[in-house]
Structure formats: structure tokens, C-alpha cells
Design an enzyme around this catalytic site. Structure first.
Site, short mmCIF file in Angstrom:
data_model
loop_
_atom_site.label_atom_id
_atom_site.label_comp_id
_atom_site.label_asym_id
_atom_site.label_seq_id
_atom_site.Cartn_x
_atom_site.Cartn_y
_atom_site.Cartn_z
N CYS A 140 -0.01 -2.91 -0.56
CA CYS A 140 0.13 -1.81 -0.82
C CYS A 140 -1.02 -1.15 -0.10
CB CYS A 140 0.69 -1.53 -1.80
SG CYS A 140 0.44 0.32 -2.08
N CYS A 174 -2.35 2.03 -2.28
CA CYS A 174 -2.70 1.28 -3.53
C CYS A 174 -4.21 0.67 -3.31
CB CYS A 174 -2.62 -0.01 -3.65
SG CYS A 174 -0.67 0.70 -4.15
#
Ligand code: ZN
Length: 144
Positions: free
Chosen positions: A68, A71
Site C-alpha cells: 500500500c 501506507c
């Protein structure tokens, strides 16, 4: 008499009683001798979750995954927050790929997700990354 707080060790999950004035002083765990409070996020595992919810300091969990991008972009902000909040809030990272069962139990639908626990129960939740001032303001709204 000074106030003391119960803090779970991020490494062995042992509960430590630490005088409030020593929280920012890199206290060590009475059991495993590692740093109980380091000013850096620690890794949360499914098995440790119940133990890490205990204690007197709030726990902020960043649910993330290595694939991600947002993230990964948020990780340095989370690290800065951990350093700024040392002694006030404990910060942990939950790798949702490594611990899918716990991520499922927490009802994670999107990442990154932030969950704030106070007194062992969820107090607030936020989806998506935030800049550091936003993150600190959000925590401020919840008494951190
Ligand atoms: Zn320990």
C-alpha cells in the site's frame, strides 16, 4: 508519592509499573530488559493484541500493508508522532497481511486505518493517511 502507570512491554507483553516522571526516560522492562517506551512505533501481532490493550496509556494502531503506497508514505509521519507523543500515547503498527485475523477482527475495510484505544476499548477510528499536524489535532480531540 509520585504517580505510576502500568505499561505493557511491546516485546514480552509483561506489565510494568513505571513512575510517571520516568516515562520519557527510556525505562526498561523488568522481565526482558528491553525498552518499554522507546518513542518509536512497535509491531503488533495478533497474539500480543489483548496484552497491549492493557495498561494506563492510550494505544494508537496504524493498520497498514507493504503493498500500500499511501501506507508507506504515512510511515515517517507515524514515526514522528510516536516520538512526539512519548509518555502520552503508545503507537503500534499492525501489518494487515502478516496478521489478517486481527485486521479482520478489527473490521478493517481500507488501509491505512488508524484506531485509537483508550482503557482497552476503541475510542476513535480514522481511515486514510494524515499529515502530522492533522494527526496530532485528531488525537487532541480525543484527549491525547
Ligand atoms: Zn519485556
Amino acid at each position: 508519592m509520585s504517580e505510576s502507570l502500568l505499561i505493557p512491554c511491546p516485546y514480552c507483553n509483561g506489565l510494568n509499573r513505571i513512575p510517571a516522571e520516568r516515562l520519557a526516560d527510556a525505562p526498561r522492562c523488568g522481565r526482558c530488559k528491553q525498552a518499554v517506551m522507546s518513542g518509536a512505533p512497535f509491531e503488533l501481532s495478533g497474539a500480543a493484541f489483548a496484552s497491549q490493550l492493557k495498561g494506563d496509556l492510550p494505544l494508537l494502531v496504524d493498520v497498514w500493508a507493504s503493498w500500500c503506497g499511501p501506507c508507506r508514505a504515512f510511515a515517517p509521519t507515524f514515526e514522528q508522532a510516536a516520538s512526539q507523543l512519548l509518555g502520552r500515547c503508545r503507537l503500534a503498527k499492525l501489518d494487515s497481511e502478516a496478521h489478517p485475523q486481527l485486521a479482520g477482527q478489527l473490521g478493517i475495510r481500507s488501509i491505512p486505518s488508524l484506531i485509537l484505544f483508550k482503557n482497552g476499548v476503541e475510542a476513535a477510528r480514522q481511515s486514510g493517511a494524515m499529515a502530522l499536524p492533522q494527526l496530532l489535532a485528531w488525537l487532541g480531540q480525543h484527549g491525547i
